[in-house]
Structure formats: C-alpha cells, structure tokens
Design a protein around this motif. Structure first.
Motif, short mmCIF file in Angstrom:
data_model
loop_
_atom_site.label_atom_id
_atom_site.label_comp_id
_atom_site.label_asym_id
_atom_site.label_seq_id
_atom_site.Cartn_x
_atom_site.Cartn_y
_atom_site.Cartn_z
N GLY A 150 -41.96 113.34 10.99
CA GLY A 150 -42.15 113.02 9.58
C GLY A 150 -43.30 112.07 9.33
O GLY A 150 -43.77 111.37 10.22
N THR A 151 -43.76 112.04 8.09
CA THR A 151 -44.80 111.10 7.68
C THR A 151 -44.19 109.72 7.48
O THR A 151 -42.96 109.58 7.33
CB THR A 151 -45.45 111.54 6.37
N PRO A 152 -45.00 108.67 7.46
CA PRO A 152 -44.46 107.33 7.16
C PRO A 152 -43.70 107.30 5.84
O PRO A 152 -42.68 106.61 5.72
CB PRO A 152 -45.71 106.45 7.13
N GLU A 153 -44.22 108.02 4.85
CA GLU A 153 -43.54 108.06 3.54
C GLU A 153 -42.17 108.73 3.65
O GLU A 153 -41.20 108.26 3.02
CB GLU A 153 -44.41 108.80 2.54
N GLN A 154 -42.07 109.81 4.42
CA GLN A 154 -40.79 110.48 4.60
C GLN A 154 -39.79 109.60 5.33
O GLN A 154 -38.61 109.56 4.98
CB GLN A 154 -40.99 111.80 5.36
N LYS A 155 -40.26 108.89 6.35
CA LYS A 155 -39.37 107.99 7.08
C LYS A 155 -38.82 106.90 6.16
O LYS A 155 -37.62 106.60 6.17
CB LYS A 155 -40.12 107.36 8.26
N LYS A 156 -39.70 106.32 5.35
CA LYS A 156 -39.28 105.25 4.44
C LYS A 156 -38.34 105.77 3.37
O LYS A 156 -37.40 105.08 2.96
CB LYS A 156 -40.53 104.63 3.80
N ARG A 157 -38.56 107.01 2.95
CA ARG A 157 -37.76 107.58 1.86
C ARG A 157 -36.36 107.98 2.32
O ARG A 157 -35.37 107.73 1.62
CB ARG A 157 -38.48 108.78 1.27
N PHE A 158 -36.26 108.62 3.49
CA PHE A 158 -35.01 109.26 3.87
C PHE A 158 -34.16 108.47 4.87
O PHE A 158 -32.93 108.50 4.78
CB PHE A 158 -35.29 110.66 4.45
N LEU A 159 -34.76 107.80 5.83
CA LEU A 159 -33.98 107.23 6.91
C LEU A 159 -33.02 106.12 6.47
O LEU A 159 -31.86 106.10 6.92
CB LEU A 159 -34.91 106.73 8.02
N PRO A 160 -33.42 105.19 5.61
CA PRO A 160 -32.47 104.14 5.21
C PRO A 160 -31.21 104.69 4.53
O PRO A 160 -30.10 104.22 4.81
CB PRO A 160 -33.29 103.27 4.24
N ASP A 161 -31.36 105.67 3.66
CA ASP A 161 -30.20 106.24 2.98
C ASP A 161 -29.29 107.00 3.94
O ASP A 161 -28.07 107.03 3.77
CB ASP A 161 -30.64 107.17 1.85
N ILE A 162 -29.89 107.65 4.95
CA ILE A 162 -29.07 108.31 5.97
C ILE A 162 -28.27 107.28 6.75
O ILE A 162 -27.07 107.45 6.99
CB ILE A 162 -29.95 109.14 6.93
N LEU A 163 -28.93 106.18 7.12
CA LEU A 163 -28.28 105.16 7.94
C LEU A 163 -27.14 104.47 7.21
O LEU A 163 -26.17 104.04 7.83
CB LEU A 163 -29.33 104.12 8.36
N GLU A 164 -27.23 104.38 5.88
CA GLU A 164 -26.20 103.70 5.10
C GLU A 164 -25.17 104.66 4.51
O GLU A 164 -24.26 104.24 3.80
CB GLU A 164 -26.86 102.91 3.96
N THR A 165 -25.29 105.97 4.78
CA THR A 165 -24.44 107.01 4.18
C THR A 165 -24.49 106.94 2.67
O THR A 165 -23.50 107.12 1.96
CB THR A 165 -22.98 106.91 4.67
N ASN A 166 -25.67 106.65 2.14
CA ASN A 166 -25.86 106.73 0.69
C ASN A 166 -26.05 108.17 0.25
O ASN A 166 -25.87 108.50 -0.93
CB ASN A 166 -27.07 105.89 0.27
N VAL A 167 -26.49 109.02 1.19
CA VAL A 167 -26.62 110.45 0.93
C VAL A 167 -26.00 111.21 2.10
O VAL A 167 -25.99 110.72 3.23
CB VAL A 167 -28.09 110.89 0.74
N LEU A 168 -25.48 112.40 1.82
CA LEU A 168 -24.95 113.28 2.85
C LEU A 168 -25.85 114.51 2.94
O LEU A 168 -26.38 114.99 1.93
CB LEU A 168 -23.52 113.70 2.52
N TRP A 169 -25.99 115.03 4.15
CA TRP A 169 -26.85 116.18 4.40
C TRP A 169 -26.04 117.36 4.92
O TRP A 169 -24.94 117.20 5.46
CB TRP A 169 -27.92 115.82 5.45
N CYS A 170 -26.60 118.56 4.76
CA CYS A 170 -26.07 119.75 5.41
C CYS A 170 -27.24 120.52 6.02
O CYS A 170 -28.41 120.18 5.79
CB CYS A 170 -25.25 120.62 4.45
N GLN A 171 -26.92 121.54 6.80
CA GLN A 171 -27.93 122.25 7.60
C GLN A 171 -28.10 123.68 7.09
O GLN A 171 -27.13 124.43 7.03
CB GLN A 171 -27.49 122.26 9.06
N GLY A 172 -29.32 124.06 6.76
CA GLY A 172 -29.62 125.41 6.30
C GLY A 172 -30.35 126.21 7.35
O GLY A 172 -31.59 126.34 7.29
N TYR A 173 -29.64 126.71 8.33
CA TYR A 173 -30.23 127.53 9.40
C TYR A 173 -29.76 128.98 9.29
O TYR A 173 -30.52 129.87 8.97
CB TYR A 173 -29.85 126.95 10.77
N SER A 174 -28.48 129.23 9.58
CA SER A 174 -27.97 130.60 9.64
C SER A 174 -28.06 131.30 8.29
O SER A 174 -27.97 130.67 7.23
CB SER A 174 -26.52 130.61 10.12
#
Length: 402
Positions: free
Chosen positions: A107-131
């Motif tokens: 990821g870019t520095p901007e993406q890291k700053k935007r997404f990683l803190p919220d993931i670490l604090e469970t402020n947002v939940l993610w799902c996986q779009g593969y299959s």
C-alpha cells in the motif's frame, strides 16, 4: 530446538490467562458455546475484539511500527495456545490477518494511514471478495469486471461465500481489469466501501437455517459501483501477486491448540455416553482412535513450532503454510467426526436459533446441538483458502522441488 520456556514466558502465559478470565465475559462464553460456526452476535464479537485491541493484542503478527505488540516467537506461540485452550472466539481475520499485511507491504503511505489504525482498533470490519459463482478454487477465472474510467473504476459482478459480509464496512476484492495474456495477468486488487451505491448483500441460506443468528456466508453483488483509483492496491493488473501474498497469511495459522480443545471435548462427552453397560471413554476402540488423533495433533504442534519459530528472523510463513492448512483442516474434520459419533442420535435434533435465550431444555447433553452443524460446516475447511489438492501441488513444487 529448545522447547523450554523462560520465567518471563511463563509470566506472560499467566498474563494471557488473566486477560481471558477478565475480558471473556460470561455472556460471551454462553453465546460462543451455542454458536454453530464460531462467531458470536456482532455486538459481542466486536466487544471481544475491542478488548484485545485495548490490550494491544488484536494483531499479534503486526510489526511494532504499525501498532503490533512486538511478541517474541515464544510469546506468540503461548498467546495462540492459551487462546485456543480457552476456546475464545477467533478474531474476524479479514482485516487484521489478511488485508492488513497486504496494505503494509504494497500500500501507499496514504493507504496505510487511512486503513491500518481503524483495522487495529476494530472501528471497521472487513470481508473478502475472492470466490465467484464460476471461480472458486480456480480463482484466476474470476469475471467481476472493473473498468478504468480515469479517476475511478466501474465494478460489475458478484462474489460468493462471503463470510460476515452482513457486518462488514469494507471488502477487499480481486477484479478483472484486463483480458489480455494469462488470466492471472489481468487481475487487480481493490478496496471497496460496502456503503457505496450499487453494493448489495444477499444472505445464502444453508442447512443450519440461516439467515438468522447463525448467518455466516453471503453473496455480494456489484452494479456500476464506483471505486476511486486511490483504492487500488499496487499496480493495475498485478493483483494476483498481492493475492498470493495474502493467502500465505490466510493459510499460515496455528491449529494445534484448538485441535487439543476439540479432542478433549470429545473425550469429555465420551465419559457421559453409556455403551454396553459402561462409558464410551473406556471402550478400547475409542481409546485407540483418540490416541491416533492425539499423535497427529502432537506432530502438528511440533511442525507449527518449527515453522513459526522461523518468523522470529523476520521471514514469512511461505509455502509451508500449505502444509499447515492441509494437515490442520484434515485433523479438524477428523476430530469433529469423532464428536458426532460420540453423541450418536443426540446430534439429530435441529435447533434453529441456538444463541437466543429460551426456557426449553436442550435435547441430550448441554449444547450438543452445535456438534453436527460444526461437523457439516467443517466440510468446507479442506476447500476454502485453496483446496487441499491445490495445496499439495504447491508443496510438491515449492517445498519438495518436484
């Protein structure tokens, strides 16, 4: 390999146990014990993950520079073992375990700053779009299309078997951005806000009666969904590289602690199961099966120790993650089958809403109704994250050099 733990390690073990005792509340324990698939309701699952986050333990594999706890190899192993032995809910993996390492590396520095803190604090939940409906284990044949419109992509298609999509705030997706060359060469990796117009989640109704409190999987539809270009990870048409990197983390997880717990649960139920004037736990054939499974779990445990100790040098799990995935899921299935056979006809009654409080008594041993659904749910374990047949091909090529 020196398997003796230091005084500091044993002190850390006690710290983990104390945290579980204080943070894994009676309400959570009751909900989780009656879950058919390992998830509690959203409120309690988020509450548990936020307790881990507050302690700094939500993402034990993260580097300290991104907020990881800085566990040593022995601490990480102790943490996994104690969590497995206590039977606490698994952290929903799609954010902290899967997409986060990809963002960190590509990821870019901007993406890291935007997404990683919220993931670490469970402020947002993610799902996986593969299959997709026509692309499961043959993931490279996916057809969800993303057209580059300059400042955004226009996404159309669908993803299937999407776990906890009904809770998710974001989804990371593999999409087709080119049909030129090999199928793997025309795939990109996008991060999509689930609130974007055109995203629709439909529950998949399974034999356990979902949707309802036990809902797990869904199909996600994309109709002219606009995704900003800055939400692409890495280069266009290079998504297959990032997807393979992510799968190392999806597959490279420890199994042995949970396997021991499952086997011990089957042992306990066997002590309460009468057969031929005695208890099943004393039956020689049952003892032999338990001993065989226990020896397989011990071998699994020592393999995990060997592989995960290598992580202390800064390496990735690598292709050996396929070995863990194969053996771990196969033993999982064998242990769950033993539990079904121990309970016998008590696995037959169907309970639709097991996590809802009721005055009706359970039929058979307490919470026995979850044993059969869990057994059937685990049939998927040797298929998801790449089928075990595919994993054996990976091991033959990348590990054995065949």
């Amino acid at each position: 390999m020196d398997l003796a733990f230091s005084k500091e390690d044993e002190a850390f073990r006690q710290e983990v146990r104390q945290f579980i005792e204080e943070s894994y509340t009676p309400e959570m324990r009751a909900k989780h014990a009656r879950s058919k698939h390992g998830y509690m309701d959203k409120e309690n699952h988020v509450k548990w993950q936020k307790a881990l986050a507050k302690k700094g333990w939500l993402a034990p594999n993260w580097p300290t520079e991104y907020g990881g706890p800085g566990f040593t190899a022995s601490q990480k192993y102790i943490f996994d073992v104690e969590m497995g032995r206590a039977g606490v809910p698994h952290t929903i993996p799609f954010g902290p375990t899967m997409v986060a390492p990809v963002i960190m590396k590509f990821g870019t520095p901007e993406q890291k700053k935007r997404f990683l803190p919220d993931i670490l604090e469970t402020n947002v939940l993610w799902c996986q779009g593969y299959s997709e409906p026509g692309a499961g284990s043959d993931l490279a044949s996916l057809q969800t299309k993303a057209e580059n419109k300059g400042d955004h992509y226009l996404v159309n298609g669908s993803k299937i078997w999407t776990s906890v999509a009904q809770w998710a705030d974001w989804i990371f997706c593999l999409v087709r951005t080119s049909k030129e060359g090999k199928p793997q060469e025309g795939i990109s990796f996008l991060l999509i806000d689930m609130k974007t117009p055109g995203v629709k989640v439909e529950p998949l109704v399974l034999l356990d009666g979902t949707p309802g409190p036990h809902q797990e999987v869904n199909q996600v539809f994309f109709t002219d969904v606009k995704v900003p270009i800055e939400n692409r990870i890495g280069e266009e048409n290079k998504g297959w590289t990032y997807a393979k990197y992510l799968l190392e983390f999806e597959r490279g997880n420890p199994y042995s602690a949970g396997l021991y717990r499952g086997l011990n649960k089957a042992r306990k139920m066997a002590k309460e199961t009468m057969v031929d004037g005695g208890v099943l736990a004393d039956d020689p054939e049952f003892k032999a099966r338990v001993a065989d499974l226990e020896s397989q779990i011990i071998a699994m445990e020592f393999t995990e120790l060997r592989i995960f100790s290598a992580l202390s040098t800064g390496g990735n799990v690598g292709p050996e993650s396929s070995l863990l995935k194969c053996r771990g899921t196969e033993i999982q299935q064998a242990v769950s089958q033993l539990a079904v056979e121990v309970l016998g006809h008590y696995t037959i009654p169907f309970v639709e809403d097991g996590m809802i409080e009721t005055n009706e008594p359970d039929i058979g041993p307490k919470n026995a109704f979850t044993v059969a659904p869990y057994y059937f749910s685990l049939r998927k374990a040797s298929i998801y994250a790449g089928s075990n047949e595919v994993q054996r091909n990976i091991m033959a090529k990348a590990v054995l050099g065949l």
